[in-house]
Scaffold this motif. Sequence first.
Motif, PDB file in Angstrom:
ATOM      1  N   ALA A 166      25.745  29.135  34.927  1.00  0.00           N
ATOM      2  CA  ALA A 166      26.946  29.656  35.591  1.00  0.00           C
ATOM      3  C   ALA A 166      27.862  30.349  34.597  1.00  0.00           C
ATOM      4  O   ALA A 166      28.420  31.424  34.876  1.00  0.00           O
ATOM      5  CB  ALA A 166      27.682  28.520  36.303  1.00  0.00           C
ATOM      6  N   LEU A 167      28.027  29.765  33.407  1.00  0.00           N
ATOM      7  CA  LEU A 167      28.909  30.355  32.396  1.00  0.00           C
ATOM      8  C   LEU A 167      28.342  31.665  31.843  1.00  0.00           C
ATOM      9  O   LEU A 167      29.074  32.640  31.653  1.00  0.00           O
ATOM     10  CB  LEU A 167      29.124  29.358  31.245  1.00  0.00           C
ATOM     11  N   THR A 178      38.361  30.916  37.252  1.00  0.00           N
ATOM     12  CA  THR A 178      39.325  31.017  38.349  1.00  0.00           C
ATOM     13  C   THR A 178      39.911  32.427  38.429  1.00  0.00           C
ATOM     14  O   THR A 178      40.110  32.977  39.520  1.00  0.00           O
ATOM     15  CB  THR A 178      40.451  29.990  38.166  1.00  0.00           C
ATOM     16  N   GLY A 179      40.187  33.005  37.250  1.00  0.00           N
ATOM     17  CA  GLY A 179      40.702  34.372  37.213  1.00  0.00           C
ATOM     18  C   GLY A 179      39.736  35.370  37.830  1.00  0.00           C
ATOM     19  O   GLY A 179      40.154  36.292  38.557  1.00  0.00           O
ATOM     20  N   MET A 180      38.438  35.192  37.546  1.00  0.00           N
ATOM     21  CA  MET A 180      37.440  36.095  38.129  1.00  0.00           C
ATOM     22  C   MET A 180      37.329  35.899  39.648  1.00  0.00           C
ATOM     23  O   MET A 180      37.099  36.864  40.388  1.00  0.00           O
ATOM     24  CB  MET A 180      36.077  35.860  37.468  1.00  0.00           C
ATOM     25  N   ILE A 181      37.505  34.652  40.131  1.00  0.00           N
ATOM     26  CA  ILE A 181      37.511  34.408  41.578  1.00  0.00           C
ATOM     27  C   ILE A 181      38.628  35.221  42.233  1.00  0.00           C
ATOM     28  O   ILE A 181      38.424  35.894  43.256  1.00  0.00           O
ATOM     29  CB  ILE A 181      37.698  32.897  41.863  1.00  0.00           C
ATOM     30  N   VAL A 182      39.819  35.144  41.635  1.00  0.00           N
ATOM     31  CA  VAL A 182      40.971  35.888  42.162  1.00  0.00           C
ATOM     32  C   VAL A 182      40.686  37.395  42.135  1.00  0.00           C
ATOM     33  O   VAL A 182      41.003  38.126  43.085  1.00  0.00           O
ATOM     34  CB  VAL A 182      42.242  35.562  41.350  1.00  0.00           C
ATOM     35  N   VAL A 205      30.321  39.151  46.671  1.00  0.00           N
ATOM     36  CA  VAL A 205      30.117  37.778  47.174  1.00  0.00           C
ATOM     37  C   VAL A 205      29.256  36.941  46.216  1.00  0.00           C
ATOM     38  O   VAL A 205      29.643  35.816  45.868  1.00  0.00           O
ATOM     39  CB  VAL A 205      29.521  37.790  48.595  1.00  0.00           C
ATOM     40  N   PRO A 206      28.079  37.427  45.762  1.00  0.00           N
ATOM     41  CA  PRO A 206      27.309  36.619  44.803  1.00  0.00           C
ATOM     42  C   PRO A 206      28.094  36.333  43.512  1.00  0.00           C
ATOM     43  O   PRO A 206      28.003  35.228  42.953  1.00  0.00           O
ATOM     44  CB  PRO A 206      26.086  37.497  44.509  1.00  0.00           C
ATOM     45  N   LYS A 207      28.872  37.324  43.080  1.00  0.00           N
ATOM     46  CA  LYS A 207      29.688  37.118  41.878  1.00  0.00           C
ATOM     47  C   LYS A 207      30.736  36.033  42.112  1.00  0.00           C
ATOM     48  O   LYS A 207      30.997  35.198  41.239  1.00  0.00           O
ATOM     49  CB  LYS A 207      30.369  38.433  41.480  1.00  0.00           C
ATOM     50  N   LEU A 208      31.320  36.055  43.311  1.00  0.00           N
ATOM     51  CA  LEU A 208      32.315  35.045  43.656  1.00  0.00           C
ATOM     52  C   LEU A 208      31.698  33.648  43.663  1.00  0.00           C
ATOM     53  O   LEU A 208      32.301  32.684  43.171  1.00  0.00           O
ATOM     54  CB  LEU A 208      32.906  35.360  45.035  1.00  0.00           C
ATOM     55  N   ILE A 209      30.486  33.532  44.179  1.00  0.00           N
ATOM     56  CA  ILE A 209      29.803  32.229  44.229  1.00  0.00           C
ATOM     57  C   ILE A 209      29.532  31.714  42.821  1.00  0.00           C
ATOM     58  O   ILE A 209      29.764  30.531  42.517  1.00  0.00           O
ATOM     59  CB  ILE A 209      28.487  32.347  45.034  1.00  0.00           C
ATOM     60  N   ILE A 210      29.054  32.618  41.941  1.00  0.00           N
ATOM     61  CA  ILE A 210      28.769  32.224  40.549  1.00  0.00           C
ATOM     62  C   ILE A 210      30.031  31.712  39.873  1.00  0.00           C
ATOM     63  O   ILE A 210      30.034  30.643  39.242  1.00  0.00           O
ATOM     64  CB  ILE A 210      28.183  33.420  39.768  1.00  0.00           C
ATOM     65  N   ASN A 211      31.110  32.472  40.008  1.00  0.00           N
ATOM     66  CA  ASN A 211      32.365  32.064  39.364  1.00  0.00           C
ATOM     67  C   ASN A 211      32.936  30.792  39.971  1.00  0.00           C
ATOM     68  O   ASN A 211      33.539  29.975  39.266  1.00  0.00           O
ATOM     69  CB  ASN A 211      33.391  33.183  39.452  1.00  0.00           C
ATOM     70  N   SER A 212      32.746  30.607  41.275  1.00  0.00           N
ATOM     71  CA  SER A 212      33.251  29.403  41.932  1.00  0.00           C
ATOM     72  C   SER A 212      32.526  28.162  41.423  1.00  0.00           C
ATOM     73  O   SER A 212      33.148  27.129  41.142  1.00  0.00           O
ATOM     74  CB  SER A 212      33.082  29.512  43.454  1.00  0.00           C
ATOM     75  N   ILE A 213      31.191  28.260  41.302  1.00  0.00           N
ATOM     76  CA  ILE A 213      30.417  27.132  40.767  1.00  0.00           C
ATOM     77  C   ILE A 213      30.866  26.818  39.347  1.00  0.00           C
ATOM     78  O   ILE A 213      31.111  25.661  38.974  1.00  0.00           O
ATOM     79  CB  ILE A 213      28.897  27.453  40.797  1.00  0.00           C
ATOM     80  N   GLY A 214      31.006  27.873  38.523  1.00  0.00           N
ATOM     81  CA  GLY A 214      31.438  27.684  37.138  1.00  0.00           C
ATOM     82  C   GLY A 214      32.824  27.073  37.050  1.00  0.00           C
ATOM     83  O   GLY A 214      33.072  26.183  36.227  1.00  0.00           O
TER      84      GLY A 214
END
Length: 608
Positions: A76-77, A389-393, A404-413
């Motif tokens: 994830a990171l 969290t910043g990338m989620i925002v 959407v896939p990017k959001l999921i990756i950042n959310s898991i991380g």
Amino acid sequence: MISSIKRVLIGKPLKSTELGEQKLNKAKALAILSSDALSSVAYGPEQILIVLATLGVLAYWYSLPIALGVLILLVALILSYRQIIFAYPHGGGAYVVSKSNLGINSGLIAGGSLLVDYILTVAVSVSAGTDAITSAFPALHPFNVEIAVIFVVLLTILNLRGVTESASILAYPVYLFVLALFILIAVSIYHIVTGQATPALHTEMGTPVAGVSLFILLKAFASGCSALTGVEAISNAIPNFKDPAPKNAAKTLLMMGGLLAVLFTGIVFLAYFYGISPSAEVTVVSQIAEETFGRNFMYFFIQGTTALILILAANTGYSAFPLLAVNLAKDKFIPRMFLARGDRLGYSNGIIILGAASIILIFAFQAQTEHLIPLYAVGVFIPFTLSQTGMIVKWIKEKPQGWVPKLIINSIGAIISFIVTMMFFITKFEQVWSIFIFLPIIIFAFHRIRKHYRDVGDQLRFTNHHELKAINGNVMIVPVAGMTRVVENSLNYAKAFSPDQLYAVYVSFDREDEKAFEEKWKKWQPDVRLVTLHSQYRSVIHPLMKFIDIVEHKASESNYQVTVIIPQFIPKKTWHNILHNQSGILIRSSLLFRRNVVVSTVPYHLKK
């Protein structure tokens, strides 16, 4: 002499036009920026076992599912920081991401945490490397602190020589370490497959363990996540890569993630299979190597390369700290001196301060790695959490194509990083409590520094509202201690400016001496007005300051500038200075912060 020593240690200065030659290719960047992450496999698995050891050797099988959890977070990171590299190609990593999407204070928390973390990177890496050396040579154990400090000094000098030169030297030990661990893992697995290793050394997977709890497993997981420190360094150091910098940085990050995953998994598995228990005197990697090869050449080769990379992992801090400091300095949160490039085109001020701070930490913690690692790990997981969290925002606000896939990756991380951070705070509070003190202090200092720069800018900027008064003339004051060539040189300088408003001021401690001096002065300098001041308490500074105050008050009424000319002779050799009174320095120091007084030193150079 000093410049000659500097030339030998650091090398000849480079031209500004040679900056492009100081960029890194992928092979060198992998070595210099991944050494911290790769080296953490030498102590990350050990941190898991230290927690599980509280339950007994039967609990060691839990290290395998815990390692799987660490690998999920690693993936994830890696994917997240790959996105950060392309989204913020000028570097800055967690600081820039957090500041841009979560606000200034979040950015400062991330930046401040990373600055401290890079100092800890150097201290932890060098201390861990020293441990590896003393594991192989126990007689050196009492000298851990001294050995660690020597290595920090050598690394600081090496980095002052420039990025490419340090990378060229450091690449070999890093790749030797990777080779050594691959050989260790491959030979050990061969022994296991061919039945040469005893399977009775470990407990079976799923063996019931008394006292096991989710809390202890999460604590072990958080401790094992110390193996992920350094993952963010590449995103901070994008400007160090050759063009196209973002693409090269992203490829290097993926290579680092792959190597880290293989090495970490291999060491955890072998530690489990061989039933290795953590020891204060002998590292886990040392025990695995001895179990596999015995105490022969390969054992010492593995220990030597492990010690080298643990020490050289500090170089990740030397690469990333100055660049992060540059981003903070550009935003005026830390002193501008961090923006200055040195003779070898590196940010030498950042390198020197990092080295000095690391040495202080090594002395404070007596080079004991286990006391430094928790603070080190929590210092990097706070920025991990904030950057994710910043990338989620960012994705939610901008909604670019394929977000959407990017959001999921950042959310898991973000979720896993937050859990790890909380587990550090809960389970190791006695070791990481200081972060609650120094982070607010650092953020407060950042804001105060920025306020100062704003205030300075407001006062220096040309506006119609702040017009400077015209100066009608100059009152010159020359403190004199006798009738010498030094004084004559200063008087001649002063006469060239304002011969009608010139005062020589002599402070006497004795009335007889005062009269004698006045008579001699009339014959020597009849055109210069002499003011004699008597000091009852043998102080030159106090009566002189009172006189300057009186002159300054009268001069301000007529818009006259007061200038104090300080005569000073310069000895031919530097060490001669200690043989003379430094009254000129004291006078200058006393006058420096007076608003309406100009201080000027007129040097007179001695020939022998």
